[in-house]
Design an enzyme around this catalytic site. Structure first.
Site, PDB file in Angstrom:
ATOM      1  N   ASP A 477       2.445   6.551  -7.460  1.00  0.00           N
ATOM      2  CA  ASP A 477       2.297   5.116  -7.200  1.00  0.00           C
ATOM      3  C   ASP A 477       1.072   4.563  -7.923  1.00  0.00           C
ATOM      4  O   ASP A 477       0.188   5.319  -8.350  1.00  0.00           O
ATOM      5  CB  ASP A 477       2.171   4.914  -5.684  1.00  0.00           C
ATOM      6  CG  ASP A 477       2.634   3.540  -5.240  1.00  0.00           C
ATOM      7  OD1 ASP A 477       2.812   2.648  -6.087  1.00  0.00           O
ATOM      8  OD2 ASP A 477       2.818   3.348  -4.020  1.00  0.00           O
ATOM      9  N   ASP A 547       9.484  -3.091  -4.001  1.00  0.00           N
ATOM     10  CA  ASP A 547       9.165  -2.944  -2.576  1.00  0.00           C
ATOM     11  C   ASP A 547      10.086  -3.805  -1.725  1.00  0.00           C
ATOM     12  O   ASP A 547      10.095  -3.687  -0.503  1.00  0.00           O
ATOM     13  CB  ASP A 547       7.705  -3.335  -2.311  1.00  0.00           C
ATOM     14  CG  ASP A 547       6.756  -2.173  -2.577  1.00  0.00           C
ATOM     15  OD1 ASP A 547       7.242  -1.037  -2.756  1.00  0.00           O
ATOM     16  OD2 ASP A 547       5.530  -2.402  -2.608  1.00  0.00           O
TER      17      ASP A 547
HETATM   18  C1  GLA Z   1       3.436   0.862  -2.561  1.00  0.00           C
HETATM   19  C2  GLA Z   1       4.824   1.416  -2.810  1.00  0.00           C
HETATM   20  C3  GLA Z   1       5.532   1.625  -1.515  1.00  0.00           C
HETATM   21  C4  GLA Z   1       4.718   2.555  -0.628  1.00  0.00           C
HETATM   22  C5  GLA Z   1       3.326   2.022  -0.450  1.00  0.00           C
HETATM   23  C6  GLA Z   1       2.442   3.030   0.239  1.00  0.00           C
HETATM   24  O1  GLA Z   1       3.516  -0.430  -2.084  1.00  0.00           O
HETATM   25  O2  GLA Z   1       5.546   0.585  -3.658  1.00  0.00           O
HETATM   26  O3  GLA Z   1       6.818   2.141  -1.719  1.00  0.00           O
HETATM   27  O4  GLA Z   1       4.697   3.831  -1.237  1.00  0.00           O
HETATM   28  O5  GLA Z   1       2.716   1.698  -1.685  1.00  0.00           O
HETATM   29  O6  GLA Z   1       1.159   2.572   0.399  1.00  0.00           O
END
Ligand code: GLA
Length: 728
Positions: A477, A547
């Protein structure tokens, strides 16, 4: 060989199955002019398109050099010599001069394609492609540029990049080094780009091309949620199936510029590359700079042709590794299920429920390391929190493995929380400018990944984590844009290199990870789809699309993504309802239908599902096993967009042998429709007869395509259907 040089005409010719690209050397000096790119033609020269006239005097003897240059279609325009459109190459000498221009030196043509050192790039062997290296120089500066062109044998794609070498005796500073330029006449083009924001990535925008400069860019240090390093020029009349489309897409994950410029007399110049703003690269004598690669695709069969060329290129000549062609495991990710509130027992509860229904992998998301129970601490401390997970990741992974499932893990290696052991020990590891407090985002700072010791420190920690437990998958990420771009280790004259060096650092670390753990399945992510670009695909065959996990919003996000990217690259999960993104309630089955074409998974607390919902999971997984390969390796067709019709959405995939087709249809919003939806299909073989698994009807491919398929009118919003057609 699909590339040749015609000595008499002084022209280079690059052919793909449906396109021809022609370069002409002009004048005694050998200016590199762009004569033609478009539908395949037999001619070796189209020099007349340069409008030089029949008995052109040598440029040197002309009193009108500036006027000539300003209207000449160029391959890689320099700066300050009469071409006042966007420059691909600009620089500053020690004396502060900024003028440069390139002329021909030599060339080389060979089968295959070279790798680009330190950069992601498409690849292919001698049977797949051929490469032209066109060497040119500014003879006053001692600067040489090698323009690389690769033409693919079976795809209407030409990949370009440039390597700039300082063969002089004094340093120069590059202030722009773009990857490709496409000069031509405007043919009443529309400009197509993708725009968006967090949780709403890659919306398709099509607008008439106007005068002046227009385009998209990123200055965020990542390719971004907001814009995609892509543009297409589509004839105004071009549709999904018909008309000419030219696309440019950059294989890069940092700042970029993709710009179309219409200047006097309808001259069109499209460029793509690293954004010149916030970029400067000092080249000492003997040093060279390699630009990222630009993919050029040409289609005379509308947007479908462009999409198919890019999909095939990215599936077969960009993604790598053992997972490239394999079905990707279905997974359950605990992020939206638990957020930070979990322990081993909770995770195993989810895993047991998942295993019982046939889900293949548990992914443990954020919150397993340091003291992390909220998002304001511990990034950089990549050791397990034994309070939450007694026995560590090893115990958890072993227990998950005992259930017959794989285990995967989330990390965010490029970041550091000010409240972390790492930051307390090495505050200088974060990007910052001395004396200026750096800006926080999600209470975190960005590590200076241009520095080897910073990368090593993170890598050693990751290596340990991956060596101590059986981890099959990593979600990498990256949750903020870059600000305060200052590097503790670069001298003042090289600070302008930092953003690109950062990107190279990310690539180097992902490459190392794949080298040391070759079976690892990597999924990139950046707050959802903030770094969904061809560069990242070179390292991870799949990327978390957004997301936003609401099924209805996802229709448009995935549609925009699929305009360029194969369905096999898009992470797509069935999430909880009401949606954590927007509160919308959609049926479990529909959420399954929307996720099915991508890399399928679940992102909710399975232990809280109703019996009825749980009972649907094995069927969804069975569909994923059966038709997933058609979605992932077949030809994709955007049949209907609810963003355009306001009512329903449909996509289709046809297997390469054209024996199986899958239609994924979602009825979004009832209008006043009194009749069933009529959906003309595409991509079938006209004479083959296909049976619908839904109704049992048998019809020729031509019938399904030109007559169309009737889809039953839905009485309720947000319902959908998966229809499989099999050749009989
Ligand atoms: C980001 C990712 C999510 C999740 C969060 C965790 O927003 O896109 O899928 O993994 O971080 O903090």
């Amino acid at each position: 060989m699909s590339i040749s040089y015609n000595e008499q005409e002084r022209s280079f010719r690059l052919d793909t199955p449906g396109s021809t690209y022609l370069i002409n050397l002009v004048d005694e000096e050998g200016f590199l002019c762009h004569a033609y790119y478009g539908r395949r033609i037999p001619d070796d020269t189209m020099r007349y398109l340069l409008r030089l006239g029949p008995d052109q005097r040598p440029f040197r003897d002309s009193g009108q050099q500036v006027g000539l240059f300003d209207a000449l279609p160029m391959e890689y325009p320099g700066h300050g010599l009469g071409d006042f459109r966007e420059s691909c190459l600009s620089l500053e000498t020690e004396e502060g001069h900024r003028v440069c221009g390139l002329t021909y030196v030599s060339h080389r043509i060979y089968g295959g394609k070279p790798a680009l050192p330190g950069l992601p790039a498409t690849y292919g062997g001698e049977e797949d492609c051929a490469t032209l290296e066109l060497r040119c120089r500014d003879r006053f500066l001692g600067l040489e540029v090698c323009l690389l062109y690769t033409a693919f044998e079976k795809l209407d794609v030409i990949c370009r990049s440039a390597r700039i070498e300082n063969r002089g005796e004094r340093p120069v500073t590059l202030t722009a080094a773009l990857s490709a330029c496409l000069d031509m006449d405007n043919r009443d083009f529309d400009l197509i780009t993708l725009h968006g924001s967090w949780a709403y990535e890659r919306m398709i925008q099509r607008r008439p091309l106007g005068w002046g400069k227009q385009g998209v860019s990123s200055l965020r240090g990542i390719s971004s949620h907001q814009e995609q390093p892509f543009l297409a020029l589509a004839e105004r009349a071009a549709t999904q199936e018909h008309g000419q489309v030219y696309a440019m897409h950059l294989v890069y994950s940092g700042n970029f510029l993709a710009q179309a410029e219409m200047s006097q007399q309808g001259l069109l110049r499209a460029v793509i590359g690293i954004h010149p703003q916030d970029f400067a690269w000092r080249l000492a004598p003997g040093e060279s700079f390699q630009t990222p690669e630009a993919v050029l695709a040409y289609s005379h069969t509308g947007l479908d042709g462009m999409t198919h060329a890019l999909h095939d290129l990215y599936r077969n000549h960009l993604t790598r590794g053992p997972w490239r062609d394999k079905p990707r495991p279905s997974l359950v990710n605990n992020w939206e299920a638990t957020y930070f509130d979990f322990d081993t027992e909770k995770l195993l509860d989810i895993a047991r429920t998942a295993a019982g229904r046939g889900i293949e992998m548990l992914v443990l998301d954020d919150g397993w390391f340091g003291r992390r129970n909220t998002d304001d601490n511990s990034l950089g401390d990549w050791f397990v929190n034994e309070k939450k997970l007694p026995g560590g990741l090893k115990y958890l992974a072993d227990e998950v493995n005992k259930l017959g499932m794989k285990f995967g893990l989330w990390v965010e290696p490029e970041m550091v929380s000010p409240d972390s052991e790492l930051y307390r020990a090495h505050p200088d590891y974060a990007l910052q400018i001395p004396g200026r407090p750096p800006m926080l985002s999600r209470t975190q700072l960005v590590l200076d990944f241009s520095r080897q010791e910073v990368r090593d420190c993170i890598y050693d920690q990751l290596h340990k984590v991956l060596s101590e437990a059986n981890i099959a998958y990593i979600k990498w990420d990256m949750n903020r844009a870059l600000t305060d771009v200052g590097g503790a280790c670069l001298p003042p004259e090289q600070q302008g290199e930092l953003l690109h060096r950062y990107v190279l650092g990310v690539y180097e670390l992902q490459e190392r990870l794949l080298r040391d753990f070759p079976d690892l399945l990597l999924e990139n992510c950046a707050s959802g789809g903030g770094r969904f670009d061809p560069g990242m695909l070179y390292y991870s065959p799949q990327i978390w699309t957004s997301d936003n996990t609401d099924a209805i919003d996802r229709l448009r996000i995935q549609e925009g993504t699929a305009l360029l990217y194969p369905l096999s690259t898009m992470g797509a999960h069935v999430a909880a309802c009401p949606s954590h993104t927007n509160g919308r309630v959609t049926p479990f089955a529909t959420r399954g239908l929307v996720s099915l074409p991508g890399c399928f998974g679940y992102e909710l607390d399975l232990t809280k599902l109703t019996e009825e919902e749980l009972a649907m999971i094995p069927g969804q997984l069975e569909n994923y096993r059966k038709v997933g390969p058609v979605f992932h390796s077949g030809d994709y067709y955007r049949l209907a967009s609810y963003g355009e019709n306001g009512e329903y959405d449909a996509l289709m995939a046809v297997s390469k042998d054209r024996k199986t087709a899958v239609i994924d249809y979602v009825h979004v919003m009832s209008r006043q429709r009194r009749r069933d939806v009529l959906l003309p299909l595409r991509g079938l073989d006209e004479t083959t007869r296909y049976r619908s698994g839904e109704t049992g009807e048998i019809r020729s491919g031509a019938g399904w395509m030109y007559g169309g398929m009737l889809l039953p009118r839905m009485e309720v919003d947000f319902l959908g259907k998966l229809i499989v057609l099999e050749a009989v």
